[in-house]
Scaffold this active site. Structure first.
Site, PDB file in Angstrom:
ATOM      1  CG  ASP A  37      15.266  77.253  24.644  1.00 38.35           C
ATOM      2  OD1 ASP A  37      14.067  78.187  25.121  1.00 38.35           O
ATOM      3  OD2 ASP A  37      16.294  77.108  25.420  1.00 38.35           O
ATOM      4  NE  ARG A  87      18.106  94.997  24.733  1.00 39.70           N
ATOM      5  CZ  ARG A  87      18.884  94.739  25.611  1.00 39.70           C
ATOM      6  NH1 ARG A  87      18.980  95.867  26.463  1.00 39.70           N
ATOM      7  NH2 ARG A  87      19.608  93.828  26.242  1.00 39.70           N
ATOM      8  N   GLY A  98       8.169  51.377  23.790  1.00 43.43           N
ATOM      9  CA  GLY A  98       7.345  50.799  23.561  1.00 43.43           C
ATOM     10  C   GLY A  98       7.078  49.232  22.781  1.00 43.43           C
ATOM     11  N   GLY A  99       6.250  48.712  22.319  1.00 44.49           N
ATOM     12  CA  GLY A  99       6.287  47.695  22.504  1.00 44.49           C
ATOM     13  C   GLY A  99       7.140  47.018  21.194  1.00 44.49           C
ATOM     14  CD  GLN A 100       7.024  46.288  17.420  1.00 44.86           C
ATOM     15  OE1 GLN A 100       8.059  45.252  17.100  1.00 44.86           O
ATOM     16  NE2 GLN A 100       5.848  45.499  17.619  1.00 44.86           N
ATOM     17  CD  GLU A 108      16.607  72.526  25.949  1.00 42.33           C
ATOM     18  OE1 GLU A 108      15.635  71.620  25.655  1.00 42.33           O
ATOM     19  OE2 GLU A 108      16.106  73.540  24.929  1.00 42.33           O
ATOM     20  NE  ARG A 161       8.757  94.229  34.249  1.00 39.92           N
ATOM     21  CZ  ARG A 161       8.571  93.154  33.995  1.00 39.92           C
ATOM     22  NH1 ARG A 161       7.776  93.123  35.081  1.00 39.92           N
ATOM     23  NH2 ARG A 161       9.352  92.620  33.401  1.00 39.92           N
ATOM     24  CD  GLN A 211      17.192  76.678  21.109  1.00 39.61           C
ATOM     25  OE1 GLN A 211      17.200  75.485  20.380  1.00 39.61           O
ATOM     26  NE2 GLN A 211      18.589  76.631  22.114  1.00 39.61           N
ATOM     27  CB  SER A 212      11.813  79.334  23.788  1.00 42.50           C
ATOM     28  OG  SER A 212      11.678  80.759  24.145  1.00 42.50           O
ATOM     29  CG  ASN A 241      11.394  84.420  23.716  1.00 39.48           C
ATOM     30  OD1 ASN A 241      11.418  85.756  23.040  1.00 39.48           O
ATOM     31  ND2 ASN A 241      12.134  83.684  23.928  1.00 39.48           N
ATOM     32  CB  VAL A 274      11.292  78.106  31.657  1.00 39.14           C
ATOM     33  CG1 VAL A 274      11.987  76.852  31.367  1.00 39.14           C
ATOM     34  CG2 VAL A 274      11.158  78.201  33.165  1.00 39.14           C
TER      35      VAL A 274
END
Length: 415
Positions: free
Chosen positions: A168, A38, A247-249, A139, A104, A17-18, A96, A137
């Site tokens: 991802d 492949r 946040g502020g709201q 998600e 390698r 995915q990433s 990735n 690693v």
């Protein structure tokens, strides 16, 4: 009309995915993305979560639009020669793989630079340099290590991961920006460079407001906009804040009419200070305007959960869409909790190309996301994902291979 990235050729070694998120975005902007797979297997997601036997899964098709697929055996000397020819012709190599896999294969940074000094090599890894650099690693691991899970959920429950693929797809978006930036700098330097994006770093970048809150908490010991205030206890780390806006709201998710049977009959409601007077009038609580406990934003902070409880009594008499219509008349910030079914059926998202219907030769019609970034001079056309190895012969011919040479490579199982 020419596309923004016309003429840019991407050698795509990504999978799952990433990485495919990154290269698909570049393909939508017009880059020629050549996906290396492949033979006989291809990207593992072709077979994952299949809903139709022996047909590429939605997981694969929704991440690999506008690309060309070639099958090459990198372990075969002749296959490696083909890859070297591609490195010479392409502008960017994106991968990735697990740490060290590209080396390698024989494609170290030094080897790639020798083949093509203008090549940009872009990589997604789980972690950057440090104690976890060699760890694999996925998600949810990235969400946990990047600070998202510890700050998501309710304070009396366990950490939670989010359905948004911020590890991802989020890191793929970060890498795409890095690649475009490196391409721009190459116009000046003439050189390629390494571009890296770690999933932990990408998640943390999306959690920056929580790092902000960590420093505020360390200084003051409390955070007045969190639901734990004033009666709860704050520890040393930023707590989970339920549906608070962060946040502020001040905001919260409230039940709407039908919530008993519809798990998405909810609305997100923000008690923004400039429209407080309108909120009180709409819900029939005008006495709050003169009550000193509610008259100012600071005075309201200790009573937020009580306030949202009263507002919810009003929202429960309306469907989420009825509430939206009434609140929008007064510019009250709010939003319906839309299910994936509702989103899939929303006409406006089809009209803007945010959701597109694609026709696949084996799957038939399916829905996918379109390009979320809109350019006025370079509209995106979403084309179906490639079949495994569909463009192998075409790409090799572009590299100068004859029909006979291509047949020989196939006989030698190099492609």
């Amino acid at each position: 009309m020419a596309k923004a990235l016309d003429g840019v050729r991407i050698l795509d070694f990504t999978h799952v995915q990433s990485g495919p998120t990154c290269t698909q975005l570049l393909a939508w902007f017009g880059a020629d993305v050549i996906k290396v797979e492949r033979a006989g297997e291809g990207d593992i997601t072709r077979g994952q979560l299949r809903d139709i036997p022996d047909v590429d899964s939605l997981y694969f098709t929704m991440l690999n639009h506008n690309k060309r697929s070639v099958t090459i055996d990198a372990k075969n000397p002749k296959g490696k020669e083909v890859l070297e020819a591609l490195v010479k012709k392409c502008d960017v190599l994106v991968e990735n793989f697990a740490p060290g896999a590209l080396d390698r294969m024989g494609f170290t940074w030094e080897r790639i630079q020798a083949l093509n000094p203008r090549m940009i090599v872009a990589s997604i890894k789980g972690f950057g340099p440090g104690p976890y650099a060699d760890c694999k690693v996925y998600e949810n691991v990235a969400q946990c290590a990047g600070g998202a899970a510890s700050t998501t959920g309710f304070d009396d429950g366990p950490p939670l991961v989010t359905g948004a693929q911020i590890g991802d797809s989020g890191t793929g978006l970060h890498l795409a920006l890095g690649i475009v930036t490196a391409l721009y700098q190459r116009n000046t330097t003439g050189r390629g460079q390494l571009v890296t994006a770690a999933m932990q770093d990408g998640v943390l970048n999306l959690c920056r407001v929580k790092l902000r809150d960590q420093q505020r908490l360390a200084r003051t010991g409390v955070m007045e906009e969190y639901p734990q205030y004033p009666d709860g206890k704050f520890g040393e780390a930023v707590p989970r804040a339920g549906n608070a806006s962060g946040g502020g709201q001040p905001g919260w998710i409230l039940k709407c009419k039908g919530w008993e049977t519809d798990p998405n009959a909810y609305i997100y409601f923000i008690t923004q200070a400039p429209v407080w007077k309108d909120i009180c009038k709409v819900i029939g609580r005008e006495e709050w305007l003169t009550d000193p406990r509610y008259a100012t934003p600071k005075a309201r902070l200790p009573h937020l959960m009580e306030i949202f409880g009263e507002i919810e009594k009003w929202t429960m008499t309306k469907t989420k869409f009825e509430a939206m219509d009434l609140l929008n008349e007064h510019d009250v910030p709010c939003g319906p909790i839309l299910s994936m079914k509702e989103i899939a059926e929303e006409p406006s998202l089809r009209d803007t190309g945010t959701i597109v219907e694609i026709d696949h030769p084996k799957r038939g019609k399916y829905l996918s996301v379109g390009n979320p970034i809109k350019l006025s001079d370079s509209p995106s056309d979403v084309k179906r994902s490639p079949l495994l190895g569909e463009h192998t012969d075409e790409v090799l011919a572009e590299l100068g291979y004859s029909r006979q040479q291509i047949d020989e490579l196939r006989a030698q199982r190099a492609i």
